[in-house]
Scaffold this active site. Structure first.
Site, mmCIF file in Angstrom:
data_model
loop_
_atom_site.group_PDB
_atom_site.id
_atom_site.type_symbol
_atom_site.label_atom_id
_atom_site.label_comp_id
_atom_site.label_asym_id
_atom_site.label_seq_id
_atom_site.Cartn_x
_atom_site.Cartn_y
_atom_site.Cartn_z
ATOM 1 N N SER A 145 63.823 13.632 92.209
ATOM 2 C CA SER A 145 62.723 14.108 92.776
ATOM 3 C C SER A 145 62.801 14.513 94.367
ATOM 4 O O SER A 145 63.732 13.681 94.814
ATOM 5 C CB SER A 145 61.473 13.566 92.435
ATOM 6 N N TYR A 158 54.804 7.130 92.436
ATOM 7 C CA TYR A 158 55.645 8.090 91.806
ATOM 8 C C TYR A 158 56.970 8.199 92.920
ATOM 9 O O TYR A 158 58.019 8.154 92.358
ATOM 10 C CB TYR A 158 55.173 9.523 92.019
#
Length: 254
Positions: A145, A158
């Site tokens: 990500s 996250y």
């Protein structure tokens, strides 16, 4: 070397692929010749997605198992290898997002994010790699990500999980490269998906994104397919431990 992007005769397992980007990537690999194994936590959703791909003319089968449970993972990978055939390509796509201010983040939600986004990559890769090592070939692609490199408010767990996946990718490369296994990552930038719908519909956020991203737009999910096919195909046989950012130039800009 023939067609560098031909996946004919290859079999790919994509975790968390009954919907969303996982299903998109599975279809992309299938379009380039691969047989795909669809995974979801429920057998019903995995089978439905696989049946939909089969109806489109692709080769697909569904396997329901929880990627965060070691025993389920080990049993499922053994079953796939015995019942369907060798897993040549693994895409660790399963992931979740939770949003809370850092000081208010519930421990249980932290655990869920780490289990799905990080632990599952370790568990599934460990089992698949054992078979790949025996065959001395394989491709493992981890979905990283922007948050593998950059932080953002309310999603600290996250970011922590995706930063860990980046280093899992590099560590796995170091240990598995001698077995002719390539382990790489794809790091999407901001893509318009169901998960980001609230942000896409937020005019202020989109305005910030356009200003922050050199490409000045949201990514289109289909734009991730090329990266997945490249890292799954012979074209990337000497690419290892690399994180491929598909982000419209965001990481390059200040």
């Amino acid at each position: 070397m023939g067609n560098l992007f031909d996946l004919s005769g290859k079999r790919a397992l994509v975790t968390g692929s009954a919907q969303g980007i996982g299903l998109l990537l599975a279809r992309g690999l299938a379009e380039h010749g691969a047989e795909v194994v669809i995974n979801d936590i429920t057998q019903q959703r995995a089978t439905q997605a696989a049946d939909a791909l089969t109806a489109e003319g692709f080769r697909a089968v569904g396997y329901g198992f929880d990627v965060t449970h070691a025993q389920e993972v080990a049993k499922a990978i053994d079953n796939i290898e015995q019942e369907v055939g060798a897993i040549d390509i693994l895409i660790n796509n399963a992931g979740i997002q939770r949003r809370y201010p850092f000081t208010e983040f519930p421990e249980a939600e932290w655990d869920k994010v780490i289990d799905v986004n990080q632990k599952s990559v370790f568990l599934v890769s460990q089992q698949v790699a054992k078979y790949m090592m025996q065959r001395r070939q394989g491709k493992i692609i981890n979905i990283c990500s922007m948050q593998s490199e950059l932080g953002r408010k309310t999603i600290t767990p996250y970011a922590a999980s995706k930063g860990a996946v980046k280093m899992l990718t590099r560590g796995m490369c170091v240990e598995l490269a001698e077995y002719n296994i390539q382990v790489n990552g794809i790091a999407p930038g901001y893509f318009a998906t169901d998960m980001t719908a609230a942000l896409v519909n937020d005019d202020a956020f989109s305005a910030w994104l356009y200003q922050r991203t050199p490409a000045a737009r949201w990514g289109i999910p289909e734009e991730l397919i090329g990266a997945a096919v490249y890292l799954a195909a012979p074209a990337s046989n000497f690419v290892n431990g690399h994180i491929l950012f598909v982000d419209g130039g965001m990481l390059a800009a200040v």
